[in-house]
Design a protein around this motif. Structure first.
Motif, PDB file in Angstrom:
ATOM      1  N   ALA A 236       0.825  -1.229   0.005  1.00 30.96           N
ATOM      2  CA  ALA A 236      -0.009  -0.020  -0.026  1.00 30.96           C
ATOM      3  C   ALA A 236       0.896   1.362   0.089  1.00 30.96           C
ATOM      4  O   ALA A 236       0.409   2.251  -0.624  1.00 30.96           O
ATOM      5  N   ASP A 237       2.022   1.218   0.754  1.00 30.79           N
ATOM      6  CA  ASP A 237       2.976   2.290   0.512  1.00 30.79           C
ATOM      7  C   ASP A 237       3.589   2.681  -0.782  1.00 30.79           C
ATOM      8  O   ASP A 237       4.111   3.697  -0.926  1.00 30.79           O
ATOM      9  N   ILE A 238       3.562   1.768  -1.508  1.00 30.25           N
ATOM     10  CA  ILE A 238       4.034   1.832  -2.843  1.00 30.25           C
ATOM     11  C   ILE A 238       2.920   2.449  -3.862  1.00 30.25           C
ATOM     12  O   ILE A 238       3.271   3.338  -4.880  1.00 30.25           O
ATOM     13  N   SER A 239       1.826   1.741  -3.883  1.00 25.28           N
ATOM     14  CA  SER A 239       0.589   2.034  -4.661  1.00 25.28           C
ATOM     15  C   SER A 239      -0.493   1.771  -3.906  1.00 25.28           C
ATOM     16  O   SER A 239      -0.739   0.538  -3.448  1.00 25.28           O
ATOM     17  N   PRO A 240      -1.656   2.568  -4.028  1.00 27.82           N
ATOM     18  CA  PRO A 240      -2.905   2.003  -3.217  1.00 27.82           C
ATOM     19  C   PRO A 240      -3.649   1.380  -4.483  1.00 27.82           C
ATOM     20  O   PRO A 240      -4.793   0.689  -4.070  1.00 27.82           O
ATOM     21  N   ARG A 241      -3.214   1.134  -5.603  1.00 29.96           N
ATOM     22  CA  ARG A 241      -4.158   0.570  -6.660  1.00 29.96           C
ATOM     23  C   ARG A 241      -3.337  -1.071  -6.757  1.00 29.96           C
ATOM     24  O   ARG A 241      -2.251  -1.422  -6.531  1.00 29.96           O
ATOM     25  N   LYS A 242      -4.379  -2.033  -6.933  1.00 34.30           N
ATOM     26  CA  LYS A 242      -4.080  -3.322  -7.183  1.00 34.30           C
ATOM     27  C   LYS A 242      -3.406  -3.412  -8.640  1.00 34.30           C
ATOM     28  O   LYS A 242      -3.421  -2.568  -9.340  1.00 34.30           O
ATOM     29  N   ALA A 243      -2.687  -4.706  -8.614  1.00 37.67           N
ATOM     30  CA  ALA A 243      -2.009  -4.954  -9.790  1.00 37.67           C
ATOM     31  C   ALA A 243      -2.832  -4.945 -11.201  1.00 37.67           C
ATOM     32  O   ALA A 243      -2.411  -4.309 -12.087  1.00 37.67           O
ATOM     33  N   TRP A 244      -4.103  -5.300 -11.116  1.00 43.70           N
ATOM     34  CA  TRP A 244      -4.816  -5.230 -12.273  1.00 43.70           C
ATOM     35  C   TRP A 244      -5.358  -3.732 -12.631  1.00 43.70           C
ATOM     36  O   TRP A 244      -5.409  -3.641 -13.739  1.00 43.70           O
ATOM     37  N   GLU A 245      -5.337  -3.039 -11.685  1.00 51.09           N
ATOM     38  CA  GLU A 245      -5.942  -1.582 -11.836  1.00 51.09           C
ATOM     39  C   GLU A 245      -4.568  -0.892 -12.666  1.00 51.09           C
ATOM     40  O   GLU A 245      -4.616  -0.044 -13.676  1.00 51.09           O
ATOM     41  N   LEU A 246      -3.375  -1.157 -12.066  1.00 49.97           N
ATOM     42  CA  LEU A 246      -2.061  -0.502 -12.719  1.00 49.97           C
ATOM     43  C   LEU A 246      -1.988  -1.183 -14.249  1.00 49.97           C
ATOM     44  O   LEU A 246      -1.461  -0.481 -15.154  1.00 49.97           O
ATOM     45  N   ILE A 247      -2.195  -2.539 -14.233  1.00 50.70           N
ATOM     46  CA  ILE A 247      -1.950  -3.281 -15.728  1.00 50.70           C
ATOM     47  C   ILE A 247      -3.121  -2.441 -16.656  1.00 50.70           C
ATOM     48  O   ILE A 247      -2.778  -2.174 -17.923  1.00 50.70           O
TER      49      ILE A 247
END
Length: 315
Positions: A236-247
């Motif tokens: 969470a401290d790196i990104s609040p988004r899940k992997a699928w959202e980033l993809i």
């Protein structure tokens, strides 16, 4: 240290001379994997039971590489296959014993089967396993989880056989679970585990399992040749988004390489459309990682294991 084929054969014959299990040279692995890709095992060993496995491990030279495979759900076996000994636990490791407040399950048991047994026994808390492809041995090794729970939450202990053939019982604390990982000793194989349950009505447990399966069917490409979630969700401290959202944000939904595709239904899943190679799938995954890093600055880490050697003499 590399071994000649002659010395490898000698070491294998010495280790397996008295086994009650099955030893197969050049065993095809691709048909066993959920992706349906990958080369052959130099030697595949299917032990008869835990005692047979321990005896072989005690005789097995440390020079021989050993790889354990379960249901082969979250794994890409590269096209050149696997050197050394591939151990596949099957019939002798699939018993399930129902106890008052839990189940003792063999490592070869499918996660979904364990969820069903728990429901029949009126034990709640293991419903999440119905949504996880694979077997219990792999689930313990990677602390598999879904739908609000994971193995670390329900495991009392796991019996393992170490690389030197010792049988050891480790409690949950000794396994040092983290997100999608455990602290199993290098080369150790899980042979059984005890999972806790809480008494509840069978009908209520069955209904929750049905909800898990319906949610999975709705959101994931469960009928495709796939291997489960490809990348771990970032901290969470790196990104609040899940992997699928980033993809998805990086424009990778539906991206292809050869016959490998990023699922349009759930873009943290890779799919073999029919004739993909392991190199296609792994290369596509690396393409996705690169695009996500360029778009958001987040480095995605593989959840699917990639093992074996690439095809060809230069590998």
């Amino acid at each position: 240290m590399s071994l000649s084929s002659t010395s490898m054969t000698d070491l294998v014959q010495q280790a397996f001379a008295e086994t009650r299990g099955r030893l197969t040279p050049q065993a095809p692995l691709g048909p066993r994997t959920w992706f349906r890709v990958g080369g052959a095992a130099e030697w595949m060993y299917q032990p008869a039971d835990a005692e047979d496995l321990a005896a072989v491990m005690q005789r097995l030279s440390p020079e021989l590489p050993v790889t354990a495979l379960g249901a082969c759900s979250n794994v890409i076996i590269r096209d050149g296959g696997l050197d050394g000994i591939v151990i596949r636990l099957a019939r002798g490791f699939s018993d399930i014993t129902v106890e008052e407040d839990g189940l003792v399950v063999g490592s070869a048991c499918l996660d979904a089967t364990v969820a069903e047994y728990a429901a029949q026994a009126g034990l709640a808390g293991l419903e999440f396993l119905a949504g996880i492809p694979g077997s219990i041995g792999g689930a313990v090794r990677m602390n598999a989880g879904a739908y609000g729970s994971d193995i670390a939450t329900v495991l009392d202990w796991a019996d393992i056989i170490t690389r030197d053939g010792s049988l050891i019982r480790l409690d949950a604390g000794a396994l040092n679970f983290g997100y999608r990982r455990s602290g199993l000793p290098e080369g150790a194989l899980v042979i059984r585990a005890r999972l806790r349950g809480t008494p509840d009505k069978q009908a209520d447990i069955a209904a929750r399992i049905a909800q898990v399966r319906a949610a999975r069917e709705l959101s994931q490409p469960v009928r495709a040749r796939t291997g489960g979630s490809t990348f771990r969700n970032p901290d969470a401290d790196i990104s609040p988004r899940k992997a699928w959202e980033l993809i998805d944000a990086a424009g990778c939904r539906g991206l292809t390489r050869g016959d490998a595709q990023v699922s349009e239904k759930h873009c943290n899943f890779l799919i073999n459309l029919g004739q993909a190679s392991a190199a296609d799938l792994e290369g596509l995954g690396d393409d996705v990682r690169q695009r996500v890093a360029q778009h958001s600055g987040v480095q995605l880490h593989w959840e699917i294991k990639r093992i074996g050697k690439a095809e060809g003499p230069s590998a």
